[in-house]
Scaffold this motif. Structure first.
Motif, PDB file in Angstrom:
ATOM      1  N   VAL A   1     -12.227   4.210  -0.773  1.00  0.00           N
ATOM      2  CA  VAL A   1     -11.116   3.922   0.127  1.00  0.00           C
ATOM      3  C   VAL A   1     -10.828   5.123   1.030  1.00  0.00           C
ATOM      4  O   VAL A   1     -10.682   4.997   2.256  1.00  0.00           O
ATOM      5  CB  VAL A   1      -9.859   3.534  -0.683  1.00  0.00           C
ATOM      6  CG1 VAL A   1      -8.634   3.470   0.227  1.00  0.00           C
ATOM      7  CG2 VAL A   1     -10.074   2.205  -1.383  1.00  0.00           C
TER       8      VAL A   1
ATOM      9  N   MET B   1     -11.783   4.821   5.150  1.00  0.00           N
ATOM     10  CA  MET B   1     -10.657   4.675   6.073  1.00  0.00           C
ATOM     11  C   MET B   1     -10.472   5.909   6.965  1.00  0.00           C
ATOM     12  O   MET B   1     -10.166   5.791   8.151  1.00  0.00           O
ATOM     13  CB  MET B   1      -9.381   4.387   5.293  1.00  0.00           C
ATOM     14  CG  MET B   1      -9.369   3.038   4.579  1.00  0.00           C
ATOM     15  SD  MET B   1      -9.476   1.599   5.705  1.00  0.00           S
ATOM     16  CE  MET B   1     -11.228   1.163   5.562  1.00  0.00           C
TER      17      MET B   1
ATOM     18  N   VAL C   1      -3.928  -1.483   9.511  1.00  0.00           N
ATOM     19  CA  VAL C   1      -4.696  -1.958   8.355  1.00  0.00           C
ATOM     20  C   VAL C   1      -5.240  -0.776   7.557  1.00  0.00           C
ATOM     21  O   VAL C   1      -5.203  -0.761   6.318  1.00  0.00           O
ATOM     22  CB  VAL C   1      -5.837  -2.885   8.817  1.00  0.00           C
ATOM     23  CG1 VAL C   1      -6.781  -3.197   7.658  1.00  0.00           C
ATOM     24  CG2 VAL C   1      -5.272  -4.172   9.401  1.00  0.00           C
ATOM     25  N   ASP C   2      -5.755   0.235   8.265  1.00  0.00           N
ATOM     26  CA  ASP C   2      -6.273   1.451   7.623  1.00  0.00           C
ATOM     27  C   ASP C   2      -5.212   2.067   6.711  1.00  0.00           C
ATOM     28  O   ASP C   2      -5.451   2.331   5.524  1.00  0.00           O
ATOM     29  CB  ASP C   2      -6.675   2.443   8.719  1.00  0.00           C
ATOM     30  CG  ASP C   2      -7.315   3.711   8.187  1.00  0.00           C
ATOM     31  OD1 ASP C   2      -6.685   4.397   7.361  1.00  0.00           O
ATOM     32  OD2 ASP C   2      -8.432   4.033   8.621  1.00  0.00           O
TER      33      ASP C   2
ATOM     34  N   VAL D   1      -4.402  -0.161   3.651  1.00  0.00           N
ATOM     35  CA  VAL D   1      -5.459  -0.158   2.629  1.00  0.00           C
ATOM     36  C   VAL D   1      -5.382   1.108   1.780  1.00  0.00           C
ATOM     37  O   VAL D   1      -5.504   1.058   0.547  1.00  0.00           O
ATOM     38  CB  VAL D   1      -6.846  -0.276   3.298  1.00  0.00           C
ATOM     39  CG1 VAL D   1      -7.963   0.019   2.304  1.00  0.00           C
ATOM     40  CG2 VAL D   1      -7.029  -1.671   3.880  1.00  0.00           C
TER      41      VAL D   1
ATOM     42  N   GLY E   1      -4.390   1.068  -2.026  1.00  0.00           N
ATOM     43  CA  GLY E   1      -5.406   1.635  -2.909  1.00  0.00           C
ATOM     44  C   GLY E   1      -4.841   2.710  -3.813  1.00  0.00           C
ATOM     45  O   GLY E   1      -5.191   2.805  -4.989  1.00  0.00           O
TER      46      GLY E   1
END
Length: 474
Positions: free
Chosen positions: A271, A275, A429-430, A433, A437
């Protein structure tokens, strides 16, 4: 919270070992950022069209991601120093070939060989470090240095890459490897001891073929956005699991993945790397095309915050000693995610730099802190004869994540009508996430409690992440 551990004192030989092994990592990180700056000049120099420029990166990324796990295990079986030196020899040959290339075919061949060299040398060098320095404060400090050096290589490449290519030639981006790699090749045998190799090393050939093929197919599918290759990758990786369950000497003993630090540590690395790499790529394009910055100024915008990343690598070992791997890893991820969010709302004039530079500085600090913590988690609690496998897993995670993050978020950004709205969607979105995460990793690395009702409860747990409860004993 415990008091910070006193910094471990290294011997003169250990400092020289660090210089050599970390120098290799610095060289590979430097290559990555210098080549990014030089892509247009390289394409023009060998007659590669603009549409095909991404293959300069992809030709490196495919073997680097696909073969890292295999070479990490080979380092355990054939000798870590031997595999590391082999990687340096291959890097020298590949860099010379790239520096002399006059056609696209020769250039891309050189990039493939550089990717194979990275797949050989990266996990081997990391496993030499983890076996040279005992687990605990010493190893945490060394892995912190490793994070700082990788960030330093990226930063130096971003700062001087444009000037180097402009003053000399794009070929310097390849040829600069030669003197450094030669020095590492000469110094290593006298400083780094050869690891003991099993008397009869056995390579799990079916496992090696299926996992390498699966990784290559999967990464290629994401780069080319081709579902057929993705399906092939999934089938090959499924076959790999079946092969490993039946193999007498598996390439990857699947029990290693049952350890929460290995499983969740590598998940966090996937992750974190995917990202952040995607965010840097999107912002690099945005500041040049939408804000109108020159390549040199762009290098400064990303290079100066990179100094925060270097400091994070130096401090991360102390953070780990004071707060523990779980807290440091999750905190680093949260800082990275939160610092990414403001970048989604930057404007198109140069005052946006007042937001971009501080956000990158904070984000880079959190990113590198998380990198060091995930590497510690993924390599802790394992015997020396599995360190090549463990570092192969962490290195594979890094290479795959770097490769897949950009096409995934790049495709998401391309769904919007304008570059600004595309950047906004992708970076929101990055950030989401990474933060989600972090929550999953916090839960996954929670201390486990095993309840037993028998009189033979062990006095000490075998795994530091498992606590044994004797509830119900009379």
């Amino acid at each position: 919270m415990s008091a910070p551990a006193r910094p471990h004192a290294f011997t003169r030989r250990q400092w020289l070992v660090l210089l050599v092994l970390l120098g290799a990592g610095f060289l590979l990180a430097l290559d990555f950022s210098i080549l990014n700056v030089a892509l247009p000049e390289i394409g023009a120099g060998v007659g590669l069209s603009n549409a095909d420029l991404p293959w300069i990166a992809a030709a490196y990324a495919l073997p680097a991601a696909g073969f890292t796990l295999l070479f990490g295990r080979l380092a355990d079986l054939l000798g870590r120093r031997r595999v590391f030196l082999g990687g340096m020899v291959l890097l020298i040959c590949a860099s010379a070939l790239g520096g002399l290339a006059t056609t696209p075919e020769v250039l891309l061949t050189a990039r493939v060989l550089q990717g194979l060299a990275a797949a050989m040398s990266t996990p081997a060098a990391l496993s030499l470090l983890t076996t040279e320095f005992d687990e605990g404060a010493a190893r945490d400090r060394v892995l912190g240095f490793n994070g700082a050096i990788l960030s330093g290589g990226f930063t130096v490449g971003a700062l001087v890459g444009g000037a180097l290519v402009s003053l000399i030639s794009w070929r310097a981006a390849f040829l600069i490897n030669l003197p450094v790699a030669l020095a590492i090749l000469v110094l290593t045998p006298g400083l780094v001891a050869a690891s003991r190799v099993p008397h009869r090393p056995v390579l799990d050939v079916p496992g090696a073929l299926t996992v390498t093929g699966g990784l290559l197919a999967g990464v290629y599918a994401i780069i080319e956005q081709d579902w057929r290759w993705g399906l092939a990758g999934i089938l090959l990786l499924a076959a790999f699991v079946v092969v490993e369950l039946r193999a007498t000497a598996p390439l990857v003993p699947l029990r290693i993945l049952r350890r929460p630090p290995v499983r969740w540590g590598n998940g966090a690395g996937m992750v974190t790397f995917s990202m952040e790499t995607a965010a840097i790529f999107l912002m690099t394009i945005y500041v040049q095309q939408s804000i109108g910055l020159s390549p040199v100024i762009t290098g400064l915008v990303f290079g100066i915050p990179g100094l925060a990343a270097v400091s994070a690598g130096i401090l991360a070992g102390r953070f780990l000693g004071a707060f523990g791997t779980r807290r440091v890893l999750v905190t680093g991820m949260v800082v990275q995610g939160v610092a990414t969010l403001p970048l989604a709302f930057v404007g198109t004039d140069r005052t946006a730099l007042l937001l971009i530079v501080p956000a990158l500085l904070v984000g880079f600090f959190g990113h590198v802190t998380a990198i060091v913590a995930y590497t510690v988690a993924g390599t802790s609690g394992l015997p020396d004869d599995q360190q090549g496998l463990a570092t192969g897993l962490t290195s594979m995670t890094q290479q795959v994540a770097i490769t897949v993050g950009i096409p995934i978020l790049g495709s998401l950004a391309a769904t919007q009508a304008t570059s600004q709205s595309g950047l906004r969607l992708a970076l929101v979105v990055d950030a989401a996430v990474v933060v989600v995460g972090a929550g999953l990793v916090w839960h996954g690395l929670r201390p486990r409690t095993l309840t037993t009702n028998g009189p033979s409860a062990p006095a000490q747990p075998a795994d530091p992440y498992v606590h044994v409860s004797t509830e119900g004993l009379s």
